[in-house]
Write an enzyme that holds these catalytic residues in place. Structure first.
Site, PDB file in Angstrom:
ATOM      1  N   TYR A  96       3.250  -4.283  -6.896  1.00 17.09           N
ATOM      2  CA  TYR A  96       1.548  -4.894  -7.904  1.00 17.09           C
ATOM      3  C   TYR A  96       2.385  -3.043  -8.313  1.00 17.09           C
ATOM      4  CZ  TYR A  96      -2.250  -5.582 -10.612  1.00 17.09           C
ATOM      5  OH  TYR A  96      -3.013  -5.753 -11.948  1.00 17.09           O
ATOM      6  N   GLN A 110      -4.696 -13.344 -10.294  1.00 16.43           N
ATOM      7  CA  GLN A 110      -4.033 -14.253  -9.901  1.00 16.43           C
ATOM      8  C   GLN A 110      -2.800 -13.695  -9.748  1.00 16.43           C
ATOM      9  OE1 GLN A 110      -5.639 -12.808 -12.684  1.00 16.43           O
ATOM     10  NE2 GLN A 110      -4.559 -12.488 -14.110  1.00 16.43           N
ATOM     11  N   ASN A 145      -6.946  -1.934  -9.957  1.00 17.96           N
ATOM     12  CA  ASN A 145      -7.929  -2.347 -10.504  1.00 17.96           C
ATOM     13  C   ASN A 145      -8.972  -3.168  -9.198  1.00 17.96           C
ATOM     14  OD1 ASN A 145      -8.481  -4.592 -10.571  1.00 17.96           O
ATOM     15  ND2 ASN A 145      -8.465  -4.764 -12.574  1.00 17.96           N
ATOM     16  N   SER A 147      -8.780   7.794  -6.960  1.00 22.20           N
ATOM     17  CA  SER A 147      -8.080   8.879  -6.280  1.00 22.20           C
ATOM     18  C   SER A 147      -8.704   9.599  -6.047  1.00 22.20           C
ATOM     19  CB  SER A 147      -6.944   8.905  -7.646  1.00 22.20           C
ATOM     20  OG  SER A 147      -5.959  10.447  -7.163  1.00 22.20           O
ATOM     21  N   GLN A 150      -6.585  14.632 -11.018  1.00 19.02           N
ATOM     22  CA  GLN A 150      -6.733  13.796 -10.385  1.00 19.02           C
ATOM     23  C   GLN A 150      -8.526  13.371 -11.426  1.00 19.02           C
ATOM     24  OE1 GLN A 150      -5.137  12.190  -7.720  1.00 19.02           O
ATOM     25  NE2 GLN A 150      -4.267  13.828  -9.145  1.00 19.02           N
ATOM     26  N   HIS A 183      -7.606  10.179 -13.828  1.00 15.53           N
ATOM     27  CA  HIS A 183      -6.942   9.522 -13.752  1.00 15.53           C
ATOM     28  C   HIS A 183      -8.965   7.990 -14.239  1.00 15.53           C
ATOM     29  CE1 HIS A 183      -3.079   8.796 -12.355  1.00 15.53           C
ATOM     30  NE2 HIS A 183      -3.294  10.188 -10.422  1.00 15.53           N
ATOM     31  N   GLU A 233      -7.247  11.809   0.032  1.00 14.42           N
ATOM     32  CA  GLU A 233      -6.203  11.202   0.116  1.00 14.42           C
ATOM     33  C   GLU A 233      -4.982  11.983  -0.033  1.00 14.42           C
ATOM     34  OE1 GLU A 233      -4.451   8.991  -3.819  1.00 14.42           O
ATOM     35  OE2 GLU A 233      -6.170   9.521  -3.628  1.00 14.42           O
ATOM     36  N   HIS A 234      -5.543  13.688  -0.985  1.00  9.85           N
ATOM     37  CA  HIS A 234      -4.684  14.289  -1.236  1.00  9.85           C
ATOM     38  C   HIS A 234      -5.450  15.614  -1.054  1.00  9.85           C
ATOM     39  CE1 HIS A 234      -3.787  11.648  -4.966  1.00  9.85           C
ATOM     40  NE2 HIS A 234      -2.619  11.760  -4.047  1.00  9.85           N
ATOM     41  N   ASP A 286       2.785  13.320  -6.708  1.00  8.88           N
ATOM     42  CA  ASP A 286       3.132  12.156  -7.449  1.00  8.88           C
ATOM     43  C   ASP A 286       4.167  12.213  -7.773  1.00  8.88           C
ATOM     44  OD1 ASP A 286       0.353  12.153  -7.376  1.00  8.88           O
ATOM     45  OD2 ASP A 286      -0.447  12.242  -9.138  1.00  8.88           O
ATOM     46  N   GLU A 322      -6.678 -13.859  36.958  1.00 13.91           N
ATOM     47  CA  GLU A 322      -6.910 -13.865  35.498  1.00 13.91           C
ATOM     48  C   GLU A 322      -7.719 -16.150  35.582  1.00 13.91           C
ATOM     49  OE1 GLU A 322      -5.339 -13.129  32.511  1.00 13.91           O
ATOM     50  OE2 GLU A 322      -5.505 -10.454  32.862  1.00 13.91           O
ATOM     51  N   HIS A 333       0.595 -20.129  34.749  1.00 16.71           N
ATOM     52  CA  HIS A 333       1.232 -18.580  33.856  1.00 16.71           C
ATOM     53  C   HIS A 333       0.959 -18.188  35.670  1.00 16.71           C
ATOM     54  CE1 HIS A 333      -1.398 -17.667  30.529  1.00 16.71           C
ATOM     55  NE2 HIS A 333      -0.807 -17.054  30.289  1.00 16.71           N
TER      56      HIS A 333
END
Length: 431
Positions: free
Chosen positions: A130, A191, A214, A237, A259, A262, A327-328, A361, A415, A420
């Protein structure tokens, strides 16, 4: 931009509130996404086309209008300005080289009983990536998702990217050509995720979906997990910069804003033991905001979720960094490599004052798809390993199975799994 000090009595409460963020906790959002997914499962191409016309105002009249040809991708690449093509090719080359080093091979060994044990590594057959479109249109995301899949040996890479009003950044298409994407569809939102996960008349179902989007995309990825794999539920971010007073406050201020621009819910945090430096960075941020094209977005981000944090010392800073699991993470210190040894939780660590997050990046080489919202505590950057899977290999010899079968027989009985036990017992009582 709020200022905090670890010496404040209620610091931990305020800091925890600052970090708190849940990407997909809205019941109405989840309900809407579930409905979209169910409708796509029932009506396939027709419903994806309908929603693409409705939400993206795409001028397509039939589903085939939503697919771009390989010739279109190549044309976009061929028409790039020379300096843009050079930069894109440099980024692709470095990303590919880094991820080649991640590629895993199978292995096996023979134990002292003569049994062969090992692991077989195979690529996924088909993946979906994506790529955000519209205002947030990132060719770099194409490279970061498609190249590791290509290196892993994935046979088919299907890219979905929304094209509002039918308009798409040609650099995104050029990146798809360069990265070896198999098919491209100009669809987005929940979708698109549903089409990849369940398949339609035109889009074959994939084994895994990767890439940011998103909140509708994030919610859809969570909903389809189990039907196919996903990389992560990506949040906004984030950047955390630790810097001491021997840094340029103008640089650090811009690193934070890199950042913040963003998204209005992106997060930028500075941690420093030097109050004068903190003040200088604050002043530099104010000055930068006078000139940034995305100043309103960045301003909202730093006002709502940003912070300038004053700590006693580096040890206290390290504890906070590991609490945030950013994250960073930028370590703007001379001994950044030594300091990084104490960092347990971070998506990517940028070491030294000459290593801005922005390099990562685009063209450093490591992946920029990183765990957010504190999930670096238990997850990793996107990589080749996300597009490979492992199968265990076990082959017992006639002699080597006997001690193992006896042990399995005993444990199975404990068990209360009689079949088994008998299955194992046959291997040493009837040889």
């Amino acid at each position: 931009m709020r200022r905090l000090s670890t010496q404040d009595q209620n610091f931990q409460t305020v800091f925890a509130d600052l970090l708190a963020f849940e990407t997909v906790n809205d019941p109405e959002l989840l309900s809407t996404v579930d409905q979209i997914i169910n409708d796509v499962r029932q009506h396939g191409d027709a419903h994806v086309l309908h929603l693409t016309q409705k939400f993206d105002r795409h001028p397509a009249h039939q589903f085939s209008d939503l697919e771009l040809s390989q010739a279109q991708l190549k044309t976009a690449f061929d028409q790039l300005q020379p300096e843009v093509r050079t930069a894109l090719e440099l980024a692709a080359q470095r990303i590919r080289a880094f991820h080649q080093a991640q590629k895993q091979d199978g292995w096996r060994y023979v134990d002292d009983l003569g049994n062969t044990l090992g692991q077989k590594v195979t690529p996924l057959d088909r993946v979906g990536i994506y790529v955000p479109g519209g205002l947030a249109s990132y060719p770099s995301s194409v490279l970061m998702n498609a190249i590791p899949a290509h290196v892993a040996g994935v046979n088919e890479i299907i890219m979905v990217v929304p094209a509002p009003d039918g308009v798409l950044n040609p650099l995104v298409l050029a990146a798809a050509h360069l990265a070896g994407v198999s098919r491209v569809f100009t669809i987005g939102g929940a979708q698109a995720v549903a089409a990849l996960a369940y398949g339609t008349e035109t889009i074959a179902r994939v084994d895994k979906i990767t890439g940011p989007g998103n909140r509708f995309v994030a919610a859809a990825k969570r909903a389809v997990f189990g039907q196919c794999g996903i990389d992560m539920i990506a949040g906004p971010s984030e950047i955390l910069v630790y810097a001491e007073s021997n840094n340029n406050p103008t640089w650090v201020a811009m690193d934070l804003l890199s950042q913040a621009e963003h998204d209005t819910v992106a997060q930028a945090i500075l941690i420093t033991p030097d109050e004068r430096f903190l003040n200088a960075v604050s002043e530099a941020i104010t000055e930068h905001l006078k000139h940034l094209p995305k100043a309103e977005i960045a301003k909202t981000s730093i006002e709502n979720r940003g912070a300038l944090v004053l700590v006693k010392d580096r040890e206290e800073a390290i504890a906070l960094i590991n609490q945030v699991a950013p994250e960073h993470l930028q370590l703007c210190v001379d001994d950044a490599e030594a300091m990084s040894e104490h960092i347990r939780h971070a998506g990517a660590i940028f070491m030294g004052s000459y290593t801005p997050e922005a390099i990562g990046d685009y063209c450093a080489g490591p992946n920029h798809v990183l765990p957010t919202s504190g999930t670096a505590r238990f997850s990793s950057p996107l990589g080749v390993y996300d597009f490979q899977k492992r199968s265990s290999l076990i082959m017992c010899s006639k002699a080597g199975v006997q001690p193992l079968a006896k042990a399995a027989d005993i444990l199975a009985q404990e068990e209360n799994l009689d079949a088994h036990a008998r299955s194992a017992r046959y291997r040493y009582t009837e040889i």
